[in-house]
Design a protein around this motif. Sequence first.
Motif, PDB file in Angstrom:
ATOM      1  N   GLN A   1       0.827  -1.210   0.000  1.00 24.67           N
ATOM      2  CA  GLN A   1       0.000   0.000   0.000  1.00 24.67           C
ATOM      3  C   GLN A   1       0.859   1.257   0.000  1.00 24.67           C
ATOM      4  N   LEU A   2       1.872   1.264   0.848  1.00 26.20           N
ATOM      5  CA  LEU A   2       2.772   2.420   0.925  1.00 26.20           C
ATOM      6  C   LEU A   2       3.526   2.612  -0.388  1.00 26.20           C
ATOM      7  N   SER A   3       3.922   1.497  -0.990  1.00 22.31           N
ATOM      8  CA  SER A   3       4.688   1.561  -2.248  1.00 22.31           C
ATOM      9  C   SER A   3       3.856   2.146  -3.388  1.00 22.31           C
ATOM     10  N   GLN A   4       2.532   2.046  -3.279  1.00 18.93           N
ATOM     11  CA  GLN A   4       1.649   2.548  -4.341  1.00 18.93           C
ATOM     12  C   GLN A   4       1.162   3.975  -4.064  1.00 18.93           C
ATOM     13  N   TYR A   5       1.674   4.584  -3.004  1.00 17.96           N
ATOM     14  CA  TYR A   5       1.194   5.903  -2.578  1.00 17.96           C
ATOM     15  C   TYR A   5       1.297   6.939  -3.695  1.00 17.96           C
ATOM     16  N   ARG A   6       2.483   7.074  -4.269  1.00 15.77           N
ATOM     17  CA  ARG A   6       2.679   8.087  -5.328  1.00 15.77           C
ATOM     18  C   ARG A   6       1.836   7.780  -6.562  1.00 15.77           C
ATOM     19  N   GLN A   7       1.741   6.510  -6.895  1.00 16.43           N
ATOM     20  CA  GLN A   7       0.937   6.112  -8.056  1.00 16.43           C
ATOM     21  C   GLN A   7      -0.532   6.468  -7.836  1.00 16.43           C
ATOM     22  N   LYS A   8      -1.011   6.237  -6.621  1.00 15.88           N
ATOM     23  CA  LYS A   8      -2.410   6.556  -6.305  1.00 15.88           C
ATOM     24  C   LYS A   8      -2.653   8.059  -6.358  1.00 15.88           C
ATOM     25  N   LYS A   9      -1.697   8.840  -5.856  1.00 17.82           N
ATOM     26  CA  LYS A   9      -1.829  10.297  -5.908  1.00 17.82           C
ATOM     27  C   LYS A   9      -1.891  10.776  -7.360  1.00 17.82           C
ATOM     28  N   ALA A  10      -1.058  10.175  -8.212  1.00 16.98           N
ATOM     29  CA  ALA A  10      -1.041  10.550  -9.629  1.00 16.98           C
ATOM     30  C   ALA A  10      -2.353  10.170 -10.310  1.00 16.98           C
ATOM     31  N   ARG A  11      -2.879   9.002  -9.960  1.00 19.39           N
ATOM     32  CA  ARG A  11      -4.145   8.546 -10.542  1.00 19.39           C
ATOM     33  C   ARG A  11      -5.293   9.455 -10.103  1.00 19.39           C
ATOM     34  N   ILE A  12      -5.277   9.892  -8.844  1.00 20.19           N
ATOM     35  CA  ILE A  12      -6.293  10.822  -8.350  1.00 20.19           C
ATOM     36  C   ILE A  12      -6.264  12.105  -9.168  1.00 20.19           C
TER      37      ILE A  12
ATOM     38  N   GLN B   1      -8.973   8.212  -2.962  1.00 27.34           N
ATOM     39  CA  GLN B   1      -8.867   9.299  -1.987  1.00 27.34           C
ATOM     40  C   GLN B   1      -8.947   8.758  -0.559  1.00 27.34           C
ATOM     41  N   ALA B   2      -9.823   7.776  -0.355  1.00 25.05           N
ATOM     42  CA  ALA B   2      -9.957   7.175   0.970  1.00 25.05           C
ATOM     43  C   ALA B   2      -8.676   6.438   1.362  1.00 25.05           C
ATOM     44  N   GLU B   3      -8.067   5.734   0.403  1.00 24.26           N
ATOM     45  CA  GLU B   3      -6.833   4.994   0.681  1.00 24.26           C
ATOM     46  C   GLU B   3      -5.682   5.941   0.995  1.00 24.26           C
ATOM     47  N   VAL B   4      -5.543   6.992   0.196  1.00 24.23           N
ATOM     48  CA  VAL B   4      -4.461   7.965   0.420  1.00 24.23           C
ATOM     49  C   VAL B   4      -4.673   8.699   1.741  1.00 24.23           C
ATOM     50  N   ASN B   5      -5.906   9.071   2.025  1.00 28.06           N
ATOM     51  CA  ASN B   5      -6.206   9.744   3.290  1.00 28.06           C
ATOM     52  C   ASN B   5      -5.904   8.837   4.480  1.00 28.06           C
TER      53      ASN B   5
ATOM     54  N   ILE C   1      -3.584   6.457   4.595  1.00 25.53           N
ATOM     55  CA  ILE C   1      -2.122   6.427   4.753  1.00 25.53           C
ATOM     56  C   ILE C   1      -1.639   7.704   5.434  1.00 25.53           C
ATOM     57  N   ASP C   2      -2.125   8.845   4.967  1.00 21.47           N
ATOM     58  CA  ASP C   2      -1.720  10.127   5.557  1.00 21.47           C
ATOM     59  C   ASP C   2      -2.106  10.204   7.032  1.00 21.47           C
ATOM     60  N   THR C   3      -3.296   9.697   7.351  1.00 25.91           N
ATOM     61  CA  THR C   3      -3.767   9.729   8.748  1.00 25.91           C
ATOM     62  C   THR C   3      -2.872   8.893   9.656  1.00 25.91           C
ATOM     63  N   VAL C   4      -2.506   7.688   9.196  1.00 26.03           N
ATOM     64  CA  VAL C   4      -1.646   6.813   9.998  1.00 26.03           C
ATOM     65  C   VAL C   4      -0.252   7.434  10.148  1.00 26.03           C
TER      66      VAL C   4
ATOM     67  N   GLU D   1       5.793  -0.409  13.317  1.00 28.90           N
ATOM     68  CA  GLU D   1       4.976   0.529  14.087  1.00 28.90           C
ATOM     69  C   GLU D   1       3.780   1.000  13.262  1.00 28.90           C
ATOM     70  N   TYR D   2       4.020   1.212  11.948  1.00 27.98           N
ATOM     71  CA  TYR D   2       2.928   1.613  11.053  1.00 27.98           C
ATOM     72  C   TYR D   2       1.852   0.516  11.017  1.00 27.98           C
ATOM     73  N   VAL D   3       2.292  -0.727  10.900  1.00 28.41           N
ATOM     74  CA  VAL D   3       1.362  -1.854  10.874  1.00 28.41           C
ATOM     75  C   VAL D   3       0.523  -1.883  12.142  1.00 28.41           C
ATOM     76  N   PHE D   4       1.157  -1.624  13.293  1.00 23.69           N
ATOM     77  CA  PHE D   4       0.443  -1.620  14.562  1.00 23.69           C
ATOM     78  C   PHE D   4      -0.668  -0.571  14.562  1.00 23.69           C
ATOM     79  N   LEU D   5      -0.377   0.622  14.027  1.00 21.29           N
ATOM     80  CA  LEU D   5      -1.378   1.692  14.003  1.00 21.29           C
ATOM     81  C   LEU D   5      -2.460   1.446  12.955  1.00 21.29           C
ATOM     82  N   ALA D   6      -2.078   0.847  11.845  1.00 22.76           N
ATOM     83  CA  ALA D   6      -2.992   0.713  10.711  1.00 22.76           C
ATOM     84  C   ALA D   6      -3.963  -0.462  10.831  1.00 22.76           C
ATOM     85  N   ARG D   7      -3.631  -1.421  11.685  1.00 23.83           N
ATOM     86  CA  ARG D   7      -4.474  -2.634  11.723  1.00 23.83           C
ATOM     87  C   ARG D   7      -5.832  -2.377  12.383  1.00 23.83           C
TER      88      ARG D   7
END
Length: 202
Positions: A10-21, A138-142, A144-147, A196-202
């Motif tokens: 998911q993190l690796s696709q962050y920039r791609q998702k932003k570009a697609r948005i 947008q929900a996915e990117v938001n 990631i940003d929130t976590v 730590e990210y996984v702990f917050l995101a789960r």
Amino acid sequence: MTIEQQVIEQLSQYRQKKARIQALSTYSVGAGITVSRLNEDDQLQELHRKLRGLPSYMYLSGYEQKLESAAHAYMTRYPAGVKAQKHAIPVQVMDPEDTELLQELRRKIQKVIEARGYDIRNGIEEIMERLTELQDLQAEVNRIDTVLDALEQYKPDYAKLLRLVYAEEMTTTGICDELKVSRTTFYDLKRKAVSEYVFLAR
């Protein structure tokens, strides 16, 4: 696939998702309307729902209240969608003044229809698919940003490292220089940051 692997993907696709948005936001659906504008209309509909819970005198002018009263007096149903609403308004009634008010209401709704391009849009299924994709991304990117923002509150170095790796896609050498750490320390920090990210995101 483990949760950690899913998070890394998911993190690796962050920039791609932003570009697609960005690309989806400018997709035209006709009459100068874009998919992002339709998305804004969804939020406008939410505002309308909230307004309907308030007395109309709090947000309608005197004349608009007369239009509303005429509509309530003669409409037997209140369908969803502006085109269906226009068709539900009687063209002519016994009272000439009410007929004039209803005709004015129909004209106002027609202006909304024309402004939004509802009369000329084609391929509605494709448009809805793009709108749904935009909202999901947008929900996915938001998310990631929130976590990352939450992580930054107590582990700012971890959040910064993850942003550099995934959001900015910096090289390992560049990140080591930026954080002033060795490669060994970088990989250790990255492993801990992802955990730590996984702990917050789960």
